[in-house]
Design an enzyme around this catalytic site. Structure first.
Site: not given
Ligand code: NAP
Length: 319
Positions: A140, A143-144
């Site tokens: 992701c 997200c990261d």
């Protein structure tokens, strides 16, 4: 209310399942959450979550899920750590409840069921990939991605997800290398054009990932790629690897029971969580191939609990 029959059984325990649990419990429906094989869902595989509103300093994915779980329990949701293997479809309008069966052989009768089993990112299946998930391997970019400021990263895959991830990552990374197993992208033309035009993006064509390297340091240091035509192996130095080879909704246990699209995502009626079966509702990634965010999943979990509550009221099962 019926003594032996539950008002609502929630299948799955990601942001959608726990939020449905919080709302259903606060409506005094005494929900049962059957948490599934990966309690907490995909956020259990991430490290820091920086985009969930209410946490300006970020929150660790597993911590966020623990908080949601506690909140659901605080209001009276019951949670069991088993997996649902089958749902026998009742006819709620005739007051025949659903029968939800778990892998340990337990059976629960319920007037409504909320499916919140999520989707799982497809993985390459390498041992190193599993080991380094959250330590440089991610599924992701949203997200990261921010953890890879000025770093070199690789994206695996050639579809729209891979290109979207790669484009997003160019905001942070110094270089984004897309490793694709063919010499042609599957992604839509417009996405391809954007990727080709972006000076930070380069491609390694006709190549599969043989291994992810960490030199025993516990963080990604590179990839071993193999050219599928020549068999030649190369080491690619990168700090992060984003796997974007597609998602699979966790709906195998529901095949033939509720309407799904070809990819197995549950189809909900417009702007609701109602499925093709009256009394079965779906929330979160299991019905959402598009947004797939913790916050959107939580939002649809709330909707499913409200839809289930209204449904029970209409059947005259609750006041
Ligand atoms: P996808 O279209 O199925 O693409 C998966 C990609 O991963 C393909 O390029 C495939 O290679 C590759 N792949 C699959 N298994 C692999 C493996 N084991 N090893 C290496 N490579 C592998 O999946 P997606 O990109 O997640 O997209 C899913 C759907 O959502 C699509 O309909 C897509 O259009 C849509 N979507 C749209 C957007 C957007 O419009 N912004 C964004 C994301 C997703 P091959 O090409 O060789 O099969």
């Amino acid at each position: 209310m019926h003594d032996e029959v539950k008002n609502v059984v929630i299948v799955g325990s990601g942001p959608a399942g726990y939020t449905a649990g919080i709302y259903a419990a606060r409506a005094l429906l005494k929900p049962l959450i059957i948490a599934g094989i990966q309690p907490g869902g995909q956020l259990m595989l991430t490290t820091e979550v920086e985009n969930f509103p209410g946490f300006p300093n970020g929150v660790m994915g597993p911590d966020l899920m623990e908080l949601m779980k506690k909140q659901a329990e605080k209001f009276g949701a019951e949670i069991i750590y088993e997996s649902v293997v089958d749902i026998e479809v009742g006819v709620p309008a005739e007051k025949i409840p659903f029968k939800v069966k778990t892998d340990s052989g337990k059976e629960f009768l319920s007037w409504t069921v909320i499916i919140a089993t999520g989707a799982s990112s497809k993985l390459l299946g390498l041992e190193s990939e599993r080991k380094l998930l959250g330590r440089g391997v991610s599924t992701c970019a949203t997200c990261d991605g921010a953890f890879f400021k000025n770093k070199r990263v690789a994206v695996i895959g050639g579809g729209d997800s891979a290109i979207e991830e790669a484009l997003f990552l160019t905001k942070f990374a110094s270089e984004v290398i897309i490793v694709h197993r063919r010499n042609k992208l599957r992604a839509s033309k417009i996405m391809q054009e954007r990727a080709f035009k972006n000076p930070k993006i380069s491609f390694v064509w006709n190549s599969v990932v043989e291994d992810i390297v960490d030199a025993q340091k516990g963080r990604v240091e590179g990839l071993i790629t193999k050219d599928v035509e020549s068999g030649e192996k190369k080491e690619l130095r990168v700090d992060g690897v984003f796997i974007a080879i597609g998602h699979k909704p966790n709906t195998d246990f529901l095949k033939g029971k509720v309407q799904m699209n070809e990819a197995g995502y549950i189809i909900c009626k417009d702007k609701s969580t109602e499925t093709s079966v009256q009394g079965i509702f779906a929330a979160g990634d299991v019905q959402d191939p598009k947004y797939r965010q913790a916050i959107t999943a939580a939002g649809s979990g709330c909707m499913a609990a409200l839809d289930a509550q209204r449904f029970l009221e209409n059947l005259g099962l609750i006041d």
